[in-house]
Design a protein around this motif. Structure first.
Motif, PDB file in Angstrom:
ATOM      1  N   ASP A  93      18.614  49.896  40.903  1.00  0.00           N
ATOM      2  CA  ASP A  93      18.877  48.547  40.386  1.00  0.00           C
ATOM      3  C   ASP A  93      20.219  48.507  39.659  1.00  0.00           C
ATOM      4  OD1 ASP A  93      16.462  47.724  41.404  1.00  0.00           O
ATOM      5  OD2 ASP A  93      15.373  47.976  39.507  1.00  0.00           O
ATOM      6  N   ILE A  94      20.481  49.527  38.847  1.00  0.00           N
ATOM      7  CA  ILE A  94      21.761  49.578  38.133  1.00  0.00           C
ATOM      8  C   ILE A  94      22.909  49.710  39.125  1.00  0.00           C
ATOM      9  CG2 ILE A  94      23.140  50.936  36.513  1.00  0.00           C
ATOM     10  CD1 ILE A  94      20.520  51.714  35.114  1.00  0.00           C
ATOM     11  N   ALA A  95      22.728  50.545  40.162  1.00  0.00           N
ATOM     12  CA  ALA A  95      23.783  50.742  41.158  1.00  0.00           C
ATOM     13  C   ALA A  95      24.108  49.448  41.886  1.00  0.00           C
ATOM     14  CB  ALA A  95      23.366  51.826  42.153  1.00  0.00           C
ATOM     15  N   HIS A  96      23.096  48.733  42.336  1.00  0.00           N
ATOM     16  CA  HIS A  96      23.338  47.492  43.081  1.00  0.00           C
ATOM     17  C   HIS A  96      23.920  46.409  42.179  1.00  0.00           C
ATOM     18  CE1 HIS A  96      21.690  48.431  47.047  1.00  0.00           C
ATOM     19  NE2 HIS A  96      20.751  49.140  46.441  1.00  0.00           N
ATOM     20  N   THR A  97      23.444  46.325  40.938  1.00  0.00           N
ATOM     21  CA  THR A  97      23.981  45.312  40.016  1.00  0.00           C
ATOM     22  C   THR A  97      25.445  45.583  39.711  1.00  0.00           C
ATOM     23  OG1 THR A  97      21.786  45.026  39.011  1.00  0.00           O
ATOM     24  CG2 THR A  97      23.700  44.265  37.752  1.00  0.00           C
ATOM     25  N   THR A  98      25.785  46.849  39.476  1.00  0.00           N
ATOM     26  CA  THR A  98      27.165  47.201  39.143  1.00  0.00           C
ATOM     27  C   THR A  98      28.091  47.018  40.336  1.00  0.00           C
ATOM     28  OG1 THR A  98      26.326  48.836  37.568  1.00  0.00           O
ATOM     29  CG2 THR A  98      28.638  49.008  38.204  1.00  0.00           C
ATOM     30  N   SER A  99      27.662  47.474  41.515  1.00  0.00           N
ATOM     31  CA  SER A  99      28.542  47.410  42.687  1.00  0.00           C
ATOM     32  C   SER A  99      28.767  45.986  43.173  1.00  0.00           C
ATOM     33  CB  SER A  99      27.959  48.257  43.823  1.00  0.00           C
ATOM     34  OG  SER A  99      26.700  47.747  44.235  1.00  0.00           O
ATOM     35  N   SER A 100      27.850  45.078  42.869  1.00  0.00           N
ATOM     36  CA  SER A 100      28.005  43.693  43.310  1.00  0.00           C
ATOM     37  C   SER A 100      28.779  42.838  42.313  1.00  0.00           C
ATOM     38  CB  SER A 100      26.629  43.063  43.552  1.00  0.00           C
ATOM     39  OG  SER A 100      25.854  43.056  42.357  1.00  0.00           O
ATOM     40  N   ALA A 101      29.172  43.409  41.185  1.00  0.00           N
ATOM     41  CA  ALA A 101      29.939  42.651  40.196  1.00  0.00           C
ATOM     42  C   ALA A 101      31.345  42.377  40.735  1.00  0.00           C
ATOM     43  CB  ALA A 101      30.018  43.432  38.883  1.00  0.00           C
ATOM     44  N   PRO A 102      31.993  41.305  40.252  1.00  0.00           N
ATOM     45  CA  PRO A 102      33.354  40.997  40.725  1.00  0.00           C
ATOM     46  C   PRO A 102      34.322  42.129  40.400  1.00  0.00           C
ATOM     47  CG  PRO A 102      32.384  39.124  39.552  1.00  0.00           C
ATOM     48  CD  PRO A 102      31.472  40.287  39.321  1.00  0.00           C
ATOM     49  N   ARG A 103      35.182  42.455  41.352  1.00  0.00           N
ATOM     50  CA  ARG A 103      36.216  43.493  41.197  1.00  0.00           C
ATOM     51  C   ARG A 103      35.624  44.836  40.770  1.00  0.00           C
ATOM     52  NH1 ARG A 103      41.193  41.079  41.374  1.00  0.00           N
ATOM     53  NH2 ARG A 103      41.245  38.824  40.989  1.00  0.00           N
ATOM     54  N   ALA A 104      34.453  45.141  41.288  1.00  0.00           N
ATOM     55  CA  ALA A 104      33.797  46.394  40.909  1.00  0.00           C
ATOM     56  C   ALA A 104      34.434  47.602  41.570  1.00  0.00           C
ATOM     57  CB  ALA A 104      32.308  46.332  41.267  1.00  0.00           C
ATOM     58  N   VAL A 105      35.141  47.396  42.680  1.00  0.00           N
ATOM     59  CA  VAL A 105      35.671  48.511  43.459  1.00  0.00           C
ATOM     60  C   VAL A 105      37.183  48.377  43.559  1.00  0.00           C
ATOM     61  CG1 VAL A 105      35.621  49.721  45.667  1.00  0.00           C
ATOM     62  CG2 VAL A 105      33.542  48.652  44.779  1.00  0.00           C
ATOM     63  N   LYS A 106      37.872  49.468  43.258  1.00  0.00           N
ATOM     64  CA  LYS A 106      39.316  49.543  43.441  1.00  0.00           C
ATOM     65  C   LYS A 106      39.594  50.318  44.726  1.00  0.00           C
ATOM     66  CE  LYS A 106      43.785  50.030  42.904  1.00  0.00           C
ATOM     67  NZ  LYS A 106      44.701  48.929  43.251  1.00  0.00           N
ATOM     68  N   ILE A 107      40.249  49.657  45.684  1.00  0.00           N
ATOM     69  CA  ILE A 107      40.627  50.309  46.936  1.00  0.00           C
ATOM     70  C   ILE A 107      42.112  50.609  46.880  1.00  0.00           C
ATOM     71  CG2 ILE A 107      40.778  50.047  49.439  1.00  0.00           C
ATOM     72  CD1 ILE A 107      38.388  48.202  49.301  1.00  0.00           C
ATOM     73  N   SER A 108      42.465  51.862  47.143  1.00  0.00           N
ATOM     74  CA  SER A 108      43.848  52.299  46.990  1.00  0.00           C
ATOM     75  C   SER A 108      44.381  52.834  48.303  1.00  0.00           C
ATOM     76  CB  SER A 108      43.944  53.398  45.922  1.00  0.00           C
ATOM     77  OG  SER A 108      45.245  53.933  45.865  1.00  0.00           O
ATOM     78  N   PRO A 109      45.648  52.581  48.602  1.00  0.00           N
ATOM     79  CA  PRO A 109      46.269  53.206  49.776  1.00  0.00           C
ATOM     80  C   PRO A 109      46.636  54.658  49.489  1.00  0.00           C
ATOM     81  CG  PRO A 109      47.865  51.841  48.632  1.00  0.00           C
ATOM     82  CD  PRO A 109      46.553  51.653  47.915  1.00  0.00           C
ATOM     83  N   LEU A 110      47.460  55.233  50.338  1.00  0.00           N
ATOM     84  CA  LEU A 110      47.895  56.620  50.190  1.00  0.00           C
ATOM     85  C   LEU A 110      48.490  56.858  48.809  1.00  0.00           C
ATOM     86  CD1 LEU A 110      48.595  59.412  51.434  1.00  0.00           C
ATOM     87  CD2 LEU A 110      50.734  58.387  52.221  1.00  0.00           C
ATOM     88  N   VAL A 111      47.987  57.882  48.104  1.00  0.00           N
ATOM     89  CA  VAL A 111      48.447  58.220  46.759  1.00  0.00           C
ATOM     90  C   VAL A 111      49.409  59.400  46.856  1.00  0.00           C
ATOM     91  CG1 VAL A 111      47.758  58.953  44.455  1.00  0.00           C
ATOM     92  CG2 VAL A 111      46.282  57.412  45.771  1.00  0.00           C
ATOM     93  N   PRO A 112      50.652  59.255  46.420  1.00  0.00           N
ATOM     94  CA  PRO A 112      51.605  60.371  46.497  1.00  0.00           C
ATOM     95  C   PRO A 112      51.173  61.542  45.616  1.00  0.00           C
ATOM     96  CG  PRO A 112      52.727  58.278  46.073  1.00  0.00           C
ATOM     97  CD  PRO A 112      51.269  58.032  45.886  1.00  0.00           C
ATOM     98  N   LEU A 113      51.386  62.752  46.102  1.00  0.00           N
ATOM     99  CA  LEU A 113      51.005  63.934  45.326  1.00  0.00           C
ATOM    100  C   LEU A 113      51.792  64.031  44.028  1.00  0.00           C
ATOM    101  CD1 LEU A 113      50.570  66.708  48.057  1.00  0.00           C
ATOM    102  CD2 LEU A 113      48.797  65.589  46.704  1.00  0.00           C
TER     103      LEU A 113
END
Length: 723
Positions: free
Chosen positions: A510-530
């Motif tokens: 329940d906590i996982a689904h509530t948190t993941s469905s919140a607005p802007r819960a996930v940051k998607i990033s492109p290639l990260v330079p070393l």
């Protein structure tokens, strides 16, 4: 600092100077050139030396992975030896004892790290098979990984190649050819298709060939026929006990999601977790619960230690004659080792078990249990036996989290905060403990964010808030309930508790689904330079390991690095190692050579920073090069103009190219970049960059910044690593 320091004495004051260690004397300008200021800094700051030695060993191992050839490795070793020799020759031991000791020990540890990695690769490295093979083979089953939802089971097999050499291969096993006898120890025959372990599709992605080199795996593939069984699987192995426990938990808990999570906590097998629940766990920053590591091993050991200590204290004769903390520590160590073996003894679990046993040893000896010294010793032990682990996500994430926890809780401000907490009433103490738990989660989240985005290109931003509830719920409710249920199961008394266990585990979901469905819960990033990750890591290491106000010099590097990390843009052009897929980013859109519906597309989509659709399947972007504005395409090529000023001409083959030589020469001369999956004739000479099958097979996939004219490859030039 050594030597006499002249200190003026005020009239009427005793003629007594403070000891040299209490004087911050920087000396005259000529003293700066003689490293006196470095010596003074080392004298004035008391800190643990062991963590810095561990960092030096880590640097040496990373240098071995980063430099491509033995010649450069030998140059690095020579520089380390030369540095140590020069310091010993030209720095006086009486004047600069701390500088001498620091430089010599650090460079020798760096050299040791490189030699350990080199030696490990030489001893255990296993080359892949030279070419694809399809043949009838007699094989011995070594390991079996059960099928997860939507995926096939996998087998680790041992067989022999045409020369009689033993090879190990990991193959997928479809449900069509599966048999009950296909367990560890089975001797069978079937038709197999084997391939060399695959390299990373593009720079910044997971390189399976490197992992397979150290794991002794020479091939991957699939089963193409039914099995002929000569010998069945061995009986009553650890894996059988593991499978029995997994099935028991799944049968006792009704809810499929809760049962899958509970079974994973017991055995480490994640195949029973529904895809939607697994995705919610990842997006909420709770995926660490699905990987048996420090949290789980620590919880098991802590529970056994506490219960053993309390039960043994009820036996006065024993309590008066035997040191109970030592006995409880031994019981906890055996519990940790047993749990590690039960869950498959994966490297992260072994590492967590080693660290937990070191903590138990410190507690039994009356030493500080939570210290950088113990963390460093655990890291050195892991690097000594498994140096290849340092380039993996598991090692980096676990040790980064532990270092962040230890640095935070051993800081003077937090020590004072915890000490003052005892003076308050119970409700206030609970609030202060909750605040510390949240702060700890926030510090861990900030520390892990660069590494998570570098390895997985996606991170849950609300994990600190989620883990504020999840970690206590898991360690103090769910895992103890599961343990009690398993103990009472043979007595037939566990049925009511299994229902309660399912309810508590359902709260995690329940906590996982509530948190993941919140607005802007996930940051998607492109290639990260070393270089950006190294900058943040170096700043964080300085902040965690140094002492005094100078440690704050690490804050600007971390802040600026994380801000740069959050504002990254994807490369303009990403080409897979096979040349069969590419992604061109322009005007906020992504254009594909072929439709984004295969394995290479999924991996490249991670580097681009694309989100999948609601079903978690293909990427929402399905534009192809034909849709690119101004693209000119025929059956063989697409010609497009890209770049900030639309002034870079790119010629892209739409398949295996077989063009008229004169037309091909003319098209190449007019192009800045030429891309094709097969090798093109040498008459094709573009103005800037050629990425045909010949170049891609030698250097692997590429990521290109068109405006800056910077190209990154999977393999550096002259790469001589075994894989």
């Amino acid at each position: 600092m050594t030597g006499d320091v002249a200190v003026p004495v005020a009239d009427g004051a005793p003629d007594r100077a403070p000891p040299p260690s209490q004087v911050r004397q920087w000396g005259r300008l000529r003293d700066l050139s003689s490293l006196r200021w470095v010596e003074t800094a080392l004298v004035m700051r008391q800190f643990e030396k062991m963590p810095w030695l561990a960092v030096a060993m880590l640097v040496g191992i990373l240098v071995w992975f980063g430099l491509p050839s033995p010649g450069e490795w030998l140059v690095f070793l020579g520089l380390c030896g030369l540095s140590a020799a020069l310091v010993l020759l030209f720095l006086d031991d009486e004047t600069y004892p701390f500088v001498r000791g620091a430089v010599v020990s650090l460079v020798l540890m760096m050299a040791a790290g490189l030699m350990i990695a080199w030696g490990r690769s030489t001893l255990v490295g296993t080359p892949g098979i030279g070419r694809p093979v399809v043949a009838e083979m007699t094989v011995r089953v070594i390991e079996r990984e059960e099928a997860s939802r939507g995926r096939s089971a996998r087998l680790l097999l041992a067989t022999r190649d045409a020369t009689g050499e033993t090879i190990r291969a990991r193959v997928t096993l479809s449900e069509e050819f599966d048999l009950p006898e296909l367990g560890p120890g089975a001797l069978v025959r079937a038709r197999l298709r084997l391939m060399p372990p695959s390299r990373a599709v593009a720079p910044g992605l997971y390189d399976y060939a490197q992992a397979a080199w150290f794991d002794g795996i020479s091939a991957t593939g699939s089963v193409m026929s039914e099995f002929e069984v000569f010998e069945g699987a061995r009986s009553r192995e650890t894996s059988d006990v593991q499978a029995d426990l997994h099935k028991l938990v799944l049968d006792r808990i009704d809810d499929a999601g809760a049962a899958g999570i509970a079974a994973t906590l017991v055995t480490g097998e994640r195949w029973a977790i529904p895809d939607a629940d697994a995705e919610a766990m990842r997006n909420s920053g709770m995926a660490h619960l699905l990987s048996i590591s420090g949290l789980h091993v620590g919880a098991v050991i802590a529970i056994v230690w506490f219960v053993s200590l309390r039960l043994l204290a009820l036996w006065p004769a024993l309590a008066l004659r035997v040191p109970l903390p030592f006995v409880a520590a031994v019981a906890g160590a055996f519990a940790g080792i047993g749990y590690t073996l039960l869950t498959g003894a994966a490297l992260p679990t072994i590492r967590a078990c080693i660290a937990a046993i070191l903590v138990l040893a410190a507690m039994a000896l009356g030493r500080q249990a939570l210290s950088m010294r113990l963390v460093a010793i655990a890291a050195i032990v892991v690097m000594l036996f498994w140096p290849e682990a340092v380039v993996g996500a598991s090692f980096q994430l676990s040790f980064a989290a532990v270092i962040a926890i230890v640095a935070l809780h051993n800081s003077a401000q937090v020590v004072r905060f915890r000490a003052a907490t005892r003076q308050f009433s119970l409700p206030v103490r609970a609030l202060r403990h909750g605040w510390m738990l949240f702060l700890t989660g926030l510090v861990i989240e900030v520390s892990l964010l660069p590494l998570v985005l570098m390895h997985f290109h996606k991170a849950g931003l609300y994990s600190a808030a989620a883990n504020l509830f999840v970690i206590p719920l898991t360690t103090m409710v769910v895992m103890p309930l599961i343990g009690i249920c398993l103990v009472l199961e043979p007595l037939g008394l566990s049925d009511p508790l299994w229902s309660l266990c399912g309810t508590a585990t359902g709260w995690l979901l329940d906590i996982a689904h509530t948190t993941s469905s919140a607005p802007r819960a996930v940051k998607i990033s492109p290639l990260v330079p070393l270089w950006l990750v190294f900058t943040i890591a170096a700043s964080g290491t300085w902040l965690a390991l140094w002492t005094g106000r100078s440690r704050l010099l690490g804050v600007p590097g971390m802040v600026l690095g994380i801000l740069a990390l959050l504002s990254l843009s994807p490369p303009d052009l990403i080409v897979s190692g096979s040349g069969r897929q590419l992604a061109l980013n322009s005007g906020g859109n992504t254009y594909w050579l072929r439709g984004p519906e295969n394995f290479e597309s999924e991996r490249i989509g991670e580097l681009v920073g694309l989100a999948t659709d609601d079903s978690g399947g293909s990427f929402a972007s399905s534009l192809t090069l034909i849709d690119f504005p101004g693209a000119r395409c025929n059956d063989a090529f697409c010609s497009i103009e890209a770049g900030g000023g639309q002034d870079v001409q790119i010629l892209i083959g739409r398949g295996r190219v077989h063009a008229d030589p004169d037309e091909l020469r003319q098209a190449c001369v007019q192009s800045d970049i030429v891309i094709a999956e097969n090798a093109l004739p040498h008459l094709c000479e573009p103005k800037w960059l050629m990425l045909d099958g010949r170049m891609l097979s030698r250097r692997g996939g590429a990521a290109i910044d068109i405006d800056a004219r910077v190209v990154s490859y999977v393999r550096p030039a002259g790469d001589a690593h075994g894989w």
